[in-house]
Design a protein around this motif. Structure first.
Motif, PDB file in Angstrom:
ATOM      1  N   LYS E  34      39.624  32.040  53.591  1.00  0.00           N
ATOM      2  CA  LYS E  34      40.127  33.265  54.210  1.00  0.00           C
ATOM      3  C   LYS E  34      41.453  32.947  54.900  1.00  0.00           C
ATOM      4  O   LYS E  34      41.584  31.916  55.553  1.00  0.00           O
ATOM      5  N   PRO E  35      42.458  33.828  54.755  1.00  0.00           N
ATOM      6  CA  PRO E  35      43.809  33.500  55.288  1.00  0.00           C
ATOM      7  C   PRO E  35      43.812  33.184  56.771  1.00  0.00           C
ATOM      8  O   PRO E  35      44.557  32.333  57.214  1.00  0.00           O
ATOM      9  N   GLU E  36      42.933  33.854  57.541  1.00  0.00           N
ATOM     10  CA  GLU E  36      43.056  33.679  58.990  1.00  0.00           C
ATOM     11  C   GLU E  36      42.550  32.302  59.439  1.00  0.00           C
ATOM     12  O   GLU E  36      42.944  31.815  60.484  1.00  0.00           O
ATOM     13  N   VAL E  38      42.830  29.392  57.667  1.00  0.00           N
ATOM     14  CA  VAL E  38      43.346  28.290  56.857  1.00  0.00           C
ATOM     15  C   VAL E  38      43.742  27.098  57.718  1.00  0.00           C
ATOM     16  O   VAL E  38      43.572  25.940  57.343  1.00  0.00           O
ATOM     17  N   GLU E  69      48.443  34.760  45.718  1.00  0.00           N
ATOM     18  CA  GLU E  69      47.655  33.603  46.117  1.00  0.00           C
ATOM     19  C   GLU E  69      48.588  32.581  46.741  1.00  0.00           C
ATOM     20  O   GLU E  69      49.631  32.274  46.179  1.00  0.00           O
ATOM     21  N   ALA E  87      44.311  30.732  49.258  1.00  0.00           N
ATOM     22  CA  ALA E  87      44.132  31.864  50.168  1.00  0.00           C
ATOM     23  C   ALA E  87      44.696  33.089  49.469  1.00  0.00           C
ATOM     24  O   ALA E  87      45.791  33.040  48.918  1.00  0.00           O
ATOM     25  N   LEU E  89      46.115  36.838  49.490  1.00  0.00           N
ATOM     26  CA  LEU E  89      46.763  37.763  50.422  1.00  0.00           C
ATOM     27  C   LEU E  89      47.062  39.067  49.705  1.00  0.00           C
ATOM     28  O   LEU E  89      47.269  39.076  48.484  1.00  0.00           O
ATOM     29  N   PRO E  94      52.008  40.282  52.677  1.00  0.00           N
ATOM     30  CA  PRO E  94      51.372  38.967  52.731  1.00  0.00           C
ATOM     31  C   PRO E  94      51.704  38.246  54.029  1.00  0.00           C
ATOM     32  O   PRO E  94      52.878  38.039  54.356  1.00  0.00           O
ATOM     33  N   ILE E  96      50.186  34.951  56.527  1.00  0.00           N
ATOM     34  CA  ILE E  96      49.211  33.864  56.626  1.00  0.00           C
ATOM     35  C   ILE E  96      49.623  32.936  57.749  1.00  0.00           C
ATOM     36  O   ILE E  96      50.814  32.852  58.110  1.00  0.00           O
ATOM     37  N   VAL E 119      56.100  35.738  51.397  1.00  0.00           N
ATOM     38  CA  VAL E 119      54.915  35.483  52.209  1.00  0.00           C
ATOM     39  C   VAL E 119      55.362  35.156  53.621  1.00  0.00           C
ATOM     40  O   VAL E 119      56.175  34.258  53.822  1.00  0.00           O
ATOM     41  N   TYR E 121      54.899  33.688  57.195  1.00  0.00           N
ATOM     42  CA  TYR E 121      54.084  32.691  57.866  1.00  0.00           C
ATOM     43  C   TYR E 121      54.138  32.918  59.350  1.00  0.00           C
ATOM     44  O   TYR E 121      55.223  32.982  59.936  1.00  0.00           O
TER      45      TYR E 121
END
Lengths: 147, 175, 129, 341, 158, 374
Positions: E34-36, E38, E69, E87, E89, E94, E96, E119, E121
């Motif tokens: 799960k992204p949260e 990672v 991904e 992960a 998204l 997106p 992460i 993405v 960050y």
């Protein structure tokens, strides 16, 4: 020590002959597999276009050209943009009729003053037009692309 | 030519001598041949390795090919250089820097497009990041195709450039 | 015997210096003038800008010098002047019958200088930053 | 046989100096050619070959090209200093040249050095005016407002500051031994035994310090091409660059001459060889120049066979190794003087 | 410790965050995260399972599934097992957590993924373009629907 | 890096056009006098978007493109790419082809190290050394040329095999070159270890500790110079490396000198590997028999799947992550270059060193900008 280095340098002057290849005058001995400018055998080529499809750089296009220097019959042959060609040899490997082959031409024949002169027509690839003579003669020959 | 002429900035105290009587005289007489002889025999190129061809560029200066035979030596600063060898793909990020370097070279100056990437973009001609058609930006004198061309080809390219200079057909001088 | 000019007249030995000086000062500007008239000119937006490997330079190159440079330069000046004092002494060291006294004097002098040198070494003032 | 009176006229000597100036220009060009050929030999290449026989005309071509290159003065440069700096450098080397003899003519046992002038204190004068060229280099670098140049100039300064002191002390040692500050007399004083044998440490100190002064390779930090592009001369184009370049090579030749004059016995030959007038006219000069060429050969070889020091190492070597050595050598010379050798 | 025990240890430690675990061979294992969480997973991997070597980190665009991904390929200097951590998204936004605190060299990988895929960050120390000029930001060239590609302006003589 | 400068500090851009590297690359250094206070690496001057280009080329065409990722290790790049496809399509490479691949890749390692070392020597001011190493490199290049037909970009590997067999008399040529190369490497080592100026420039300079190197993800010679014996050829063997006898060259110090020493040792190891291969190489086909794979590669549709394959590049760990969706073109290719992390070690290493050491340290990393930018 510094002295040691100097001795090495002096040794190199006397015992290390120059390894330089005298380039323009003495042609370098190339390996048999060297991939230079392609040569087209017009009698074998069937104009299938596999070379054009396989070229990673889209440098080959199938154009209509005369079958022979004296003949007026036209057929489909590849023409190559040397300014795009990677000389990777894929077209030669993939050719089903082995109509394309490697040559060792990579110097005088293909160095040009103008980007547009880098297009090699089927006639030039088949060496029906002498590359050097054509170059000296001027642009008219080189730009001649029978479509 | 390719470099915009309108943006030229006049520096106080600098006079343009391109229409000078003396340079006209020089151009018309044998003196030009002497100058061209000097120029063609001392082509200092700028070290600017930009890709695969850059490695062959390095090898060319070394013992096996030895460009020093023709008086061709590498210089690091564009202020001392005569020839810019574009030896690789010009990306959108690099183009301004390359242009600056080209403009900072003193004239007479020449460009050699070394390798497919410099001529047409090579295998990266359809990339989102490279700049296509470099010869529209720089007045290229000699095109050396190959990917990368062998070192002999670069030497031959210099030869062609020398011929061009001798015949007063070169593009990069802006007399 | 090596006298090629009458050294007793000090002006004589400096006349050639003056001639060469004039030529040496005139030569570069003359050359540059010739170059200016003969050379072609190129055009370019950034031709007259400072070169910095193709990048646009940030800030001026004429920055304030490190303080260490000045300390260093002062140390140099001191030592160089000490060396300068040696020259007249070197001239009379031999052949004037005062060799022993001159030696003692000079040893004292060198000792003083060495003292300063060791002090500087200890302070690491001679370390280049 | 006597030399004609006109040759002792100061004005005539000045004209002789101008001739020597021309000669040294040719010499510098030969030195560049020599260096390129020698480095090529060391690296197993050929070096210049095509321009003239064995590339002899290479430097002529280079000079012609540099002469007709565009002259660019950057916008942010200090125009006055930028223009004046080559004058400084050229002036410095030519002023050194005035006082240095290029050889000697020995007639009937009398020695007449081939020099523009003759001074009492010529060694002091040489040391003084040769330091001007460092100011010239600094002017070049500071005026061009380029960061690489500025760093090169700092390094140059650091090097000069470090090496001027050992250089001075080793020259003093020589002066003590010769009892004179006149270069010609110093050269003459080495008649039976060269000073390199009398004070070997002094020679090493002097040679290293002089190498640093000339900026040859283990000490060419001001130009170190790999990090500072071209160091102090980065912004100079065409003939301006050429002038700086030539000044460096003239400096090299003059430095080699100084080594020969101070330590390697100058033009001194056994009296037997110079007793004949014709031999006396030719041999000493030839012998002297031969030694100069040998010293140059060594310096050039050194450049192409060793790596480069870092600038703080250079400064360290000067202060922590060369200066004590120089003082030691001074003590040795004083001791010799006391013993009356 | 072999591949199976590693994957077991990982899924028992993070029963909620890690799913779809798979053992490819005895040196390749796969997992999704799960992204949260990672960052926590990466910390655990580095601390307890000696996965100390981030081979690479990149994005893969799936316009059909409307997903991006982010793939972490994590290896180790001690053993030769390589874990592929994914992960998933959403494509339109997106976001992460950054793993720069855990793996130092994720810095450039994340900057590159940011400029090429968009993405974002979170908590990245210096999120700015790495390989492209600033003005190309926002084009996300490596996404599958990038319009500027292929660029046909190059002069091709054939 | 903070753009603000204090008194007597300045920011100097080293690059993009700079002799420091064979490739544009910019290092912004904040200097105080000669000392580097802070530095920052800027990449992307020759970013060419190979990953995107590969998505638009067929698998076969991709071989020519991956050649150009890193111009000094074209064959190992190809190996990583071809290995990916072979794993996905489950192709078995016949032993003779594997041996030829190993031979060529080790040659590629030798020539890369020779160039890297010589270039590095020229960065500390030792220009002649560069000439010597390039002189020896030319011999190796000629050998490679005689097998592959090109000097830099070979396009030699094919799926399931190699394009050409070794030429006649190759073994003799190799032995002749190796006699000279061994001597040359010995003399380099002697020169490097005996020259005092060189030692003072390298020993203790740019010390990279094993912890920092691991944290940054460094691999290859810079990592092995810190004492970590990490080598993909041994840890995750591919091709016929398990059958070969070689040792992983390791040095303890982690400084500039150690990195060069590792390269020297590795060249010797590579020569040893090549000699073993030439002795052991079996007769046999170059392509798997009974399949369509051959010099005329068929149009391939690779089964869907994802694979990560890594090989030992001259500079470290070269990995390809390939996503295939079953079509004739890869869906996504990620290139994991070894220099990408190595270059990130520069800012921490450069803190507090002199400018002259910047080039020494950066050169000793033997970076290849083209591969970083891709």
């Amino acid at each position: 020590m510094v002295i040691k280095n100097i001795i090495r340098a002096v040794k190199n002057i006397y015992f290390g002959p120059p390894v330089t290849r005298m380039c323009p005058e003495v042609p370098t001995r190339l390996s048999d597999r060297f991939r230079g400018l392609q040569k087209l055998d017009k009698s074998k080529c069937i104009g299938c276009g596999i070379c054009a499809n396989t070229c990673p750089n889209n440098a080959i296009k199938i154009v209509r050209a005369r079958v022979g220097p004296t003949s007026d019959k036209m057929r489909w042959f590849p023409s190559i943009d040397i300014g795009h060609c990677l000389f990777c040899g894929l077209c030669i490997d993939q050719c089903p009729q082995e109509a394309l082959s490697n040559t060792k031409v990579y110097l005088t024949g293909i160095i040009r003053y103008d980007h547009c002169d880098l297009l090699f027509t089927p006639d030039m690839l088949a060496r029906e037009v002498d590359i050097n003579a054509e170059k000296e003669a001027g642009k008219e020959v080189s730009r001649w692309t029978p479509q | 030519m390719a470099v915009e002429q309108t943006d030229y900035e006049e520096i106080p105290g600098v006079t343009l001598t391109d229409r000078n009587v003396i340079s006209d005289f020089v151009k018309k007489t044998k003196a030009q041949d002497i100058l061209n002889w000097g120029r063609k025999n001392s082509l200092w190129f700028m070290v600017n390795a930009m890709g695969c061809c850059g490695v062959e560029l390095l090898s060319t200066g070394m013992a096996h090919y030895d460009t020093d035979r023709f008086g061709i030596i590498p210089r690091n600063s564009p202020r001392h250089a005569d020839v810019l060898i574009i030896s690789g793909y010009v990306t959108k990020k690099y183009l301004p820097a390359l242009k600056r370097i080209w403009e900072q070279m003193p004239s007479p100056k020449w460009v050699i497009a070394f390798g497919d990437c410099a001529i047409s973009g090579g295998p990266f001609y359809e990339s989102y990041s490279t700049h296509q058609n470099v010869d529209e930006v720089f007045p290229v004198d000699v095109f050396v195709p190959g990917c990368p061309p062998r070192c002999e080809a670069l030497i031959q390219g210099f030869f062609e450039l020398q011929k061009k200079i001798e015949a007063k057909q070169d593009r990069g001088t802006e007399y | 015997m090596s006298g090629i000019i009458d050294i007793s007249n000090i002006i004589y030995s400096y006349i050639p210096v003056a001639i060469i000086l004039v030529v040496a000062i005139l030569m570069p500007p003359m050359t540059m003038f010739l170059v200016k008239t003969l050379s072609p000119r190129s055009r370019g937006v950034s031709k007259y800008e400072t070169y910095e490997a193709g990048s646009v330079p940030i800030g001026d190159a004429r920055i304030q010098f490190n303080v260490e440079y000045y300390l260093y330069a002062i140390a140099f000046v001191l030592f160089d002047i000490e060396v300068l004092f040696l020259y007249p002494w070197a001239m009379i060291f031999q052949g004037h019958g005062i060799t022993e006294i001159a030696t003692v004097e000079m040893l004292v002098f060198i000792f003083v200088v060495l003292f300063g040198y060791v002090y500087l070494l200890k302070k690491e003032a001679l370390k280049w930053q | 046989m006597e030399l004609p009176e006109i040759l002792f006229n100061p004005l005539a000597r000045g004209i002789l100096g101008l001739c020597l100036m021309g000669a040294i220009f040719l010499g510098a060009m030969a030195a560049v050619w020599f260096e390129r050929k020698l480095s090529a030999d060391i690296q197993q290449r050929y070096g210049p070959m095509r321009t003239g026989p064995h590339g002899l005309l290479q430097l002529v071509a280079d000079a012609i090209k540099l002469f007709t290159k565009e002259d660019i003065i950057p916008k942010n440069a200090d125009r006055l200093l930028f223009v004046a700096a080559p004058i400084m450098m050229m002036g410095s080397v030519f002023l050194v040249l005035v006082a240095l003899p290029f050889g000697a003519i020995i007639i009937n046992g009398d020695t007449y050095p081939i020099a523009a002038t003759d001074m009492d204190i010529s060694i002091l004068y040489i040391e003084a005016v040769s330091a001007i060229s460092i100011i010239g280099i600094f002017m070049v670098a500071y005026s061009s407002n380029n960061k690489y140049s500025l760093l090169g100039a700092f390094r140059n300064f650091a090097r000069m500051i470090g090496y001027e002191v050992p250089l001075g002390i080793s020259i003093v040692s020589v002066a003590i031994m010769a009892g004179s500050l006149n270069v010609v007399e110093i050269a003459q004083a080495q008649s039976p035994l060269w000073f390199i044998f009398k004070q070997p440490i002094g020679f090493i100190v002097f040679f290293i310090a002089l190498m640093a002064d000339m900026g040859r390779l283990p000490f060419d930090q001001n130009e170190s091409e790999e990090e500072l592009i071209a160091g102090w001369i980065t912004e100079y184009t065409g003939m301006r660059f050429g002038l700086g370049f030539f000044a460096e090579y003239i400096h090299l030749i003059l430095g080699s001459m100084l080594v020969v004059l101070l330590f390697l016995g100058g033009w001194n030959l056994p009296a037997l060889l110079t007793s004949n007038n014709i031999l006396g006219i030719i041999l000493p000069t030839v012998f002297f120049l031969l030694k100069v060429v040998l010293v140059m050969l060594f310096v050039i070889m050194l450049r192409w066979s060793v790596p480069r020091f870092r600038i703080d190492q250079v400064v360290d070597i000067s202060w922590k190794k060369l200066l004590p050595l120089a003082i030691l050598n001074l003590g040795w010379v004083i001791a010799l003087g006391l013993l009356g050798v | 410790m072999d591949a199976n025990t590693m994957i077991d240890s990982l899924s028992t430690q993070f029963p909620d965050a890690v799913y779809d675990t798979k053992v490819g061979s005895n040196i390749r294992i796969f997992a999704k995260v799960k992204p949260e969480s990672v960052k926590d997973v990466c910390t655990y991997l580095k601390k307890n399972l000696s996965f100390g070597h981030l081979c690479c980190e990149f994005g893969v665009d799936y316009p059909g599934r409307n997903e991006i991904e982010v793939v972490y390929v994590i290896g180790s200097y001690e053993h030769s097992v390589i874990l592929t951590l994914k992960a998933i998204l959403p494509r339109d936004n997106p976001e992460i957590e950054s793993v720069v605190d855990v793996y130092w060299n994720a810095n450039w990988y994340e900057r590159e993924t940011y400029e090429l895929f968009g993405v974002k960050y979170l908590n990245h120390p210096d999120l700015k373009p790495l390989v492209l000029p600033e003005d190309m930001l926002g084009e996300w060239p490596l996404r599958k629907d990038y319009k500027g590609f292929p660029n046909k302006t190059a002069r091709n003589l054939v | 890096m903070d753009e603000k400068v204090g008194p007597s500090e300045m920011i100097v851009h080293l690059g993009p056009q700079h002799p420091m590297m064979p490739g544009p690359f910019r290092l912004n250094a904040k200097l105080r006098g000669e000392t580097v206070v802070d530095s920052e690496v800027e990449m992307g001057w020759i970013h060419k978007g190979i990953e995107k280009i590969l998505e638009n080329k067929t698998y076969l065409q991709g071989i020519t493109i991956v050649d150009r990722i890193c111009y000094l290790a074209a064959l190992t790049n190809e190996e990583a790419y071809v290995g990916c496809v072979e794993k996905l399509a489950d192709i078995e490479v016949p032993p003779r082809a594997q041996y030829i691949r190993v031979i060529m890749e080790e040659f590629s390692r030798i020539q890369s190290h020779l160039l890297g070392m010589g270039e590095y020597a020229s960065f500390v001011g030792f220009v002649s050394m560069f000439m010597y190493t390039i002189r020896d490199r030319e011999d190796v290049m000629t050998l490679m040329d005689s097998v592959t037909g090109a000097r830099v970009t070979h396009s030699f590997l094919r799926f399931g095999g190699v394009k050409d067999d070794l030429p006649e008399g190759f073994k003799d040529d190799v032995q002749r070159v190796f006699v000279n190369l061994r001597k040359a490497i010995d003399s380099y080592e002697e020169l490097f270890s005996s020259d005092e100026i060189y030692r003072s420039r390298t020993v203790g300079i740019g010390v990279l500790t094993a912890e920092v190197a691991k944290d940054i993800g460094v691999s290859g010679p810079p990592l092995r110079a810190t004492g970590v014996a990490f080598d993909i050829r041994r840890d995750e063997p591919y091709l016929v490396y398990p059958d070969l006898d070689f040792k992983v060259c390791v040095q303890k110090a982690g400084d500039v000198y150690a990195r060069v020493q590792v390269r020297l040792d590795e060249m010797r190891e590579s020569m040893y590997i090549i000699e073993q291969c030439l002795d052991q190489i079996p007769k046999g086909p170059l392509f798997p028999e009974g399949t369509a794979y051959g010099r005329r590669t068929p149009v391939m549709r690779v089964p869907a799947g994802e694979v990560f394959h890594r090989v030992e590049d001259p500079r470290g760990e070269m990995g390809f992550y390939m996503v295939s969706d079953g079509s004739d073109k890869p869906y996504r290719v990620k290139i994991r270059g070894p220099v990408y992390p190595t270059l990130q070690t520069l800012p921490p290493l450069l803190k507090g060193v002199k400018i002259a050491d910047i080039v020494a340290i950066a050169g000793s990393m033997d970076t290849c900008t083209s591969e970083v930018d891709r």
